[in-house]
Scaffold this motif. Structure first.
Motif, PDB file in Angstrom:
ATOM      1  N   GLU A  62       0.823  -1.216   0.000  1.00 41.77           N
ATOM      2  CA  GLU A  62       0.000   0.000   0.000  1.00 41.77           C
ATOM      3  C   GLU A  62       0.851   1.257   0.000  1.00 41.77           C
ATOM      4  O   GLU A  62       0.428   2.306  -0.464  1.00 41.77           O
ATOM      5  CB  GLU A  62      -0.900   0.020   1.239  1.00 41.77           C
ATOM      6  N   ALA A  63       2.036   1.175   0.573  1.00 48.31           N
ATOM      7  CA  ALA A  63       2.903   2.344   0.653  1.00 48.31           C
ATOM      8  C   ALA A  63       4.350   1.899   0.847  1.00 48.31           C
ATOM      9  O   ALA A  63       4.605   0.842   1.419  1.00 48.31           O
ATOM     10  CB  ALA A  63       2.489   3.246   1.819  1.00 48.31           C
ATOM     11  N   VAL A  64       5.256   2.715   0.335  1.00 47.80           N
ATOM     12  CA  VAL A  64       6.668   2.573   0.682  1.00 47.80           C
ATOM     13  C   VAL A  64       7.004   3.787   1.541  1.00 47.80           C
ATOM     14  O   VAL A  64       6.888   4.927   1.095  1.00 47.80           O
ATOM     15  CB  VAL A  64       7.565   2.532  -0.567  1.00 47.80           C
ATOM     16  N   MET A  65       7.366   3.532   2.782  1.00 43.98           N
ATOM     17  CA  MET A  65       7.542   4.614   3.739  1.00 43.98           C
ATOM     18  C   MET A  65       9.022   4.967   3.886  1.00 43.98           C
ATOM     19  O   MET A  65       9.801   4.164   4.423  1.00 43.98           O
ATOM     20  CB  MET A  65       6.971   4.183   5.087  1.00 43.98           C
ATOM     21  N   PRO A  66       9.423   6.165   3.418  1.00 45.04           N
ATOM     22  CA  PRO A  66      10.819   6.552   3.594  1.00 45.04           C
ATOM     23  C   PRO A  66      11.148   6.729   5.083  1.00 45.04           C
ATOM     24  O   PRO A  66      10.304   7.203   5.844  1.00 45.04           O
ATOM     25  CB  PRO A  66      10.920   7.883   2.844  1.00 45.04           C
ATOM     26  N   GLY A  78      11.285   4.543   7.309  1.00 46.68           N
ATOM     27  CA  GLY A  78      10.420   3.742   8.159  1.00 46.68           C
ATOM     28  C   GLY A  78      11.185   2.930   9.199  1.00 46.68           C
ATOM     29  O   GLY A  78      10.598   2.417  10.141  1.00 46.68           O
ATOM     30  N   LEU A 125       4.453  -0.934   3.613  1.00 48.96           N
ATOM     31  CA  LEU A 125       3.206  -1.268   4.312  1.00 48.96           C
ATOM     32  C   LEU A 125       2.412  -2.169   3.379  1.00 48.96           C
ATOM     33  O   LEU A 125       2.129  -1.797   2.242  1.00 48.96           O
ATOM     34  CB  LEU A 125       2.413   0.008   4.610  1.00 48.96           C
TER      35      LEU A 125
END
Lengths: 175, 175
Positions: B150-154, B156, B169
């Motif tokens: 759903e997302a790639v979180m920088p 993280g 995510l």
């Protein structure tokens, strides 16, 4: 209440604020459909909260701020981070304002304070939050202070009637 | 060890597993750079863990499963959910396998068991997890069983050397 009469203070919470904060959080839980807390469940123990506030006050990567209007705590804003080294730079933002005080810019003022605090912490390098997609007013506020939507999560929450809601994951990098 | 000699059991954890689970989790924390836990910090109290396992076993929206190879617990898989009504359907997945037992399909077997358990729970309607983007083997496993990014979180997560990492995510809707 006219805007002229308002005296607003945003500051870090101290243990003596525990009673007012507990009352504000419980009221918010009853008033808003936008948060996880729903006004039911264990009442917050004031003494335990005071202890937590002392620890938060001393923490380098956690903070709880309060918005005080004419002497009364009407909003809270927090950054919660792990003490695990691999996650210590990651701050989760939470913010709440009593319904009677919506529209006075308290959310914006608290967010600005949180972001300033994060930048000065020297340890927080990413702020993140989740917000129900239907809560467009909150999303607009977060966008105004620089947050970007990273994901829209289907079934990220549900209403008291059991209806599933989209939840946005938003973040702001701190440099 | 040849594959023929392996006797694999996947089952829900019980309080008597506490000592072996504590040992396995500590070893995983030391072995893997992919998880939040890093092998330091408070050792897990076996007695407290046994109590937690009893509560997990009775919970309708939380579970801890163990992978047992030739009588030894070598992996764990969990779904953690809130008791808050607005979030009770949302299960966070965590999974770990001792390094010596990577590559034997234990992760896949435990994920299948977790997903079956979630579908039968009648309450969990969304599974989610976070995984470091560099952990491509894990991501491939999650994709194989149906998870989507759903997302790639920088930022993280970060390495023990302080280097920031992207974190994905991922989620799977349960119907």
């Amino acid at each position: 209440m006219t805007r002229e009469e308002i005296d607003i203070i945003i500051r870090e919470a101290i243990p003596d604020d525990a009673e007012q904060i507990a009352a504000a959080l419980q009221q918010v839980g009853r008033e808003t459909p936008y948060l996880v807390m729903d006004g039911t469940g264990a009442a917050i123990e004031v003494e335990e909260l005071a202890q937590n506030l002392a620890e938060l006050y001393d923490s380098i990567n956690n903070v709880l701020m309060v918005a005080i209007v004419n002497g009364k705590i009407v909003g809270t804003a927090s950054v919660s981070a792990s003490n695990k080294r691999r996650m210590e730079h990651l701050g989760e933002v939470g913010i709440s304002v009593l319904k009677d005080y919506w529209g006075f810019g308290l959310g914006r003022a608290m967010m600005d304070s949180l972001i300033d605090w994060a930048a000065e912490s020297g340890i927080i390098r990413r702020l993140e939050l989740t917000v129900q997609k239907r809560n467009q007013r909150a999303i607009q506020l977060y966008e105004k202070v620089g947050f970007q939507t990273e994901a829209v999560m289907p079934r990220g929450a549900k209403t008291d009637d059991g209806e599933f809601l989209d939840v946005c994951l938003m973040s702001l990098l701190i440099d």
